[in-house]
Scaffold this motif. Structure first.
Motif, PDB file in Angstrom:
ATOM      1  N   VAL A   1      35.685  38.477  28.905  1.00  0.00           N
ATOM      2  CA  VAL A   1      36.645  37.412  28.560  1.00  0.00           C
ATOM      3  C   VAL A   1      36.686  36.350  29.653  1.00  0.00           C
ATOM      4  N   LEU A   2      36.652  36.764  30.924  1.00  0.00           N
ATOM      5  CA  LEU A   2      36.729  35.795  32.019  1.00  0.00           C
ATOM      6  C   LEU A   2      35.500  34.885  32.081  1.00  0.00           C
ATOM      7  N   ASP A   3      34.413  35.306  31.467  1.00  0.00           N
ATOM      8  CA  ASP A   3      33.217  34.468  31.400  1.00  0.00           C
ATOM      9  C   ASP A   3      33.090  33.727  30.071  1.00  0.00           C
TER      10      ASP A   3
ATOM     11  N   ARG B   1      37.648  47.374  31.201  1.00  0.00           N
ATOM     12  CA  ARG B   1      37.181  46.580  32.337  1.00  0.00           C
ATOM     13  C   ARG B   1      36.023  45.670  31.927  1.00  0.00           C
ATOM     14  N   GLY B   2      35.073  46.218  31.204  1.00  0.00           N
ATOM     15  CA  GLY B   2      33.956  45.409  30.733  1.00  0.00           C
ATOM     16  C   GLY B   2      34.402  44.313  29.789  1.00  0.00           C
TER      17      GLY B   2
ATOM     18  N   VAL C   1      44.792  40.722  26.643  1.00  0.00           N
ATOM     19  CA  VAL C   1      43.553  41.255  27.224  1.00  0.00           C
ATOM     20  C   VAL C   1      43.829  41.844  28.601  1.00  0.00           C
ATOM     21  N   LEU C   2      44.610  41.136  29.401  1.00  0.00           N
ATOM     22  CA  LEU C   2      44.929  41.610  30.745  1.00  0.00           C
ATOM     23  C   LEU C   2      45.753  42.897  30.713  1.00  0.00           C
TER      24      LEU C   2
ATOM     25  N   VAL D   1      40.698  39.474  40.247  1.00  0.00           N
ATOM     26  CA  VAL D   1      40.609  40.282  39.030  1.00  0.00           C
ATOM     27  C   VAL D   1      39.169  40.706  38.783  1.00  0.00           C
ATOM     28  N   ARG D   2      38.238  39.801  39.003  1.00  0.00           N
ATOM     29  CA  ARG D   2      36.818  40.131  38.812  1.00  0.00           C
ATOM     30  C   ARG D   2      36.370  41.233  39.770  1.00  0.00           C
TER      31      ARG D   2
END
Length: 506
Positions: free
Chosen positions: A340-342, A334-335, A288-289, A241-242
């Protein structure tokens, strides 16, 4: 900027050699090989990094800083399949590049990455070339010395043969090399990687991780097995995803939804006072996804629909406006997703899922036989689907029916996921229900996509009108989407008659 390539290789045990390639069997007899070109000996020095509890190694992931050879730099290798890894390469630097640190964050989370092993190798390299001089594979005879840097003590040395397929090569070629090596008495390596062997040989007392889960026995075992599978999917998909890999966001969203649905469906097995807050966090993550994914799906649908319109009926810059509309939110979404993943919230959710699986809040029904406890949960979900379908069919066409069908679709997904979790225990009846629910989900999804497409077309038409453009084509596409939704509604009663008894065998 990191480079990415697919690494397909095989490793073999080899007798100790002097490092000049003298221990390599003659490979000129391999079918397709015209020349074996001596590329000399390279001296490689690699330091491997991991957490103190070796989380990366436990999942077959390697992260190293290497000097020497033609590809000095930082290398992250992610497993794809047995003998196949995706290698991500970043330029040599003193510190770990942020982009590589991010790709392992779903594993490391708040834990520090430490140097764990240093490997120094003398690699005698041979290129296998075809009659036109094209590279088929690289074969290296590696004399390896491993030194433990943390988490244990000790050193180890060994010699191995590594055969790596050339970029874009046919994996079947490795079978031909394998046959030749085996004929020469060479056997496959027992270790999946140099790091795995080094960790095993330099830390005989290393702390073991949790024992693998056994075969499911009771209802709780089956629910936890499904949750474990979906949790693993979320964590495994994080790096993809990243990197914005194809279909990765959708796959991660589906795994997140499966987790949430399972917690809801099996409240008789798991204490909802613990799982409901987790479900709320999973709903947030799925949302979010979905922000970018939903627009992506709609864009593909509208683009395909526009392609079907005869050119003389396309009035104005419809394709250009659709393209602009599609990209308007992509960069922002995307940003936002990468942020969110971080985030602490997301990483805490991953920790919470780990705890849920290792220390589950089981209720009394968890100890019951799965054929009864799981079947009842699935039947309960199916009854909700049935009620919603009946409500939708009784409603007049319009917004009320649209909403009811959308709710039925969501409950259909939940029933499908519950049945998936129950398949190992219930067998064919659960498989049949999964198939029926998937078919129903697809039909209801087609209806919902048509509803959302009409909404998007109204938005596009309003913008086009404000710009003084002809809106005829938007109206034409809107009418076609309305007809698609009506077709689904008209066919639904007969289709539902064919599946509404799907739980009778459970």
């Amino acid at each position: 900027m990191a480079d990415i390539k697919r690494e397909i290789e095989r490793k073999y045990e080899a007798p100790d050699a002097d490092g000049d390639g003298g221990g390599l069997p003659d490979l000129t007899g391999v079918a397709g090989v015209a020349t074996v070109a001596d590329q000399g000996v390279a001296h490689l020095d690699a330091t491997y990094y991991d957490t103190a509890d070796e989380r990366l190694a436990a999942h077959g992931i390697t992260l190293r800083r290497r000097t020497g050879g033609s590809d000095a730099g930082w290398h992250l290798k992610l497993p794809v399949a047995p003998g196949e890894r995706e290698e991500i390469h970043a330029p040599l630097s003193d510190t770990l590049p942020d982009e590589l640190a991010a790709l392992v964050r779903s594993r490391t989370r708040a834990a520090e990455l430490l140097p764990v092993v240093r490997l120094r190798s003398a690699r005698a390299l041979r290129d296998l070339l075809d009659a036109r001089g094209r590279l088929l594979a690289e074969v290296g005879l590696d004399s390896v010395h491993a030194e433990r840097l943390s988490g244990g003590v000790g050193e180890a040395s060994w010699t191995e043969i590594e055969v790596e397929l050339a970029d874009g090569g046919d994996p079947a070629f490795l079978d031909k090399v394998d046959k030749r090596l085996r004929k020469a008495g060479v056997r496959p390596s027992a270790a999946a990687s140099k790091l795995a062997r080094a960790l095993a040989e330099t830390a005989p007392e290393r702390t073991r991780g949790p024992a693998p889960a056994g075969d499911p026995v009771n209802a709780g075992d089956h629910v936890l097995a499904y949750l474990r599978e979906q949790r693993a999917a979320v964590v495994d998909l994080d790096p993809a995803v990243r990197r914005d890999a194809e279909d990765s966001v959708h796959s991660m969203r589906v795994a997140t939804r499966r987790l949430r649905s399972t917690l809801k469906s099996f409240r008789s097995v798991l204490d909802r006072s613990v799982t409901d807050p987790i479900g709320d966090e999973l709903k947030w993550l799925a949302g979010v996804l979905g922000q970018d994914r939903d627009r992506e799906v709609l864009t593909a649908r509208l683009t395909a629909a526009l392609d079907d319109v005869p050119p003389d009926l396309v009035h104005g810059p419809v394709a250009e406006r659709l393209h602009k509309w599609s990209g308007a939110e992509h960069g922002t979404a995307r940003g936002r997703l990468l942020g969110v993943l971080d985030s602490h919230r997301y990483l805490t959710l991953l920790d919470t899922l780990d705890t849920l699986i290792t220390d589950p809040p089981l209720r009394r029904a968890a100890a019951h036989q799965p054929d009864k406890a799981l079947a009842e949960a699935v039947r309960k979900d199916f009854r909700k689907v049935s009620a919603l379908i009946a409500r939708a069919l009784d409603a007049d066409p319009g917004t009320g029916r649209d909403v009811a069908l959308h709710e039925a679709r969501k409950k259909t997904k939940r029933t499908r996921y519950a049945a998936e979790a129950a398949v190992p225990a219930l067998g064919k009846p659960a498989k049949s229900l999964v198939k029926s629910m998937k078919a129903l989900q697809n039909r209801l999804g087609e209806h919902q996509d048509a509803v959302m497409a009409r909404e998007a077309l109204r938005e596009l038409a309003a913008v086009a009108h404000a710009a003084g453009e002809d809106t005829f084509t938007y109206g034409l596409l809107h009418e076609r989407e309305q007809r698609r939704a009506a077709d689904v509604e008209a066919a639904l009663p007969a289709f539902w008659d064919g599946v509404k008894d799907a739980t009778t065998a459970l």
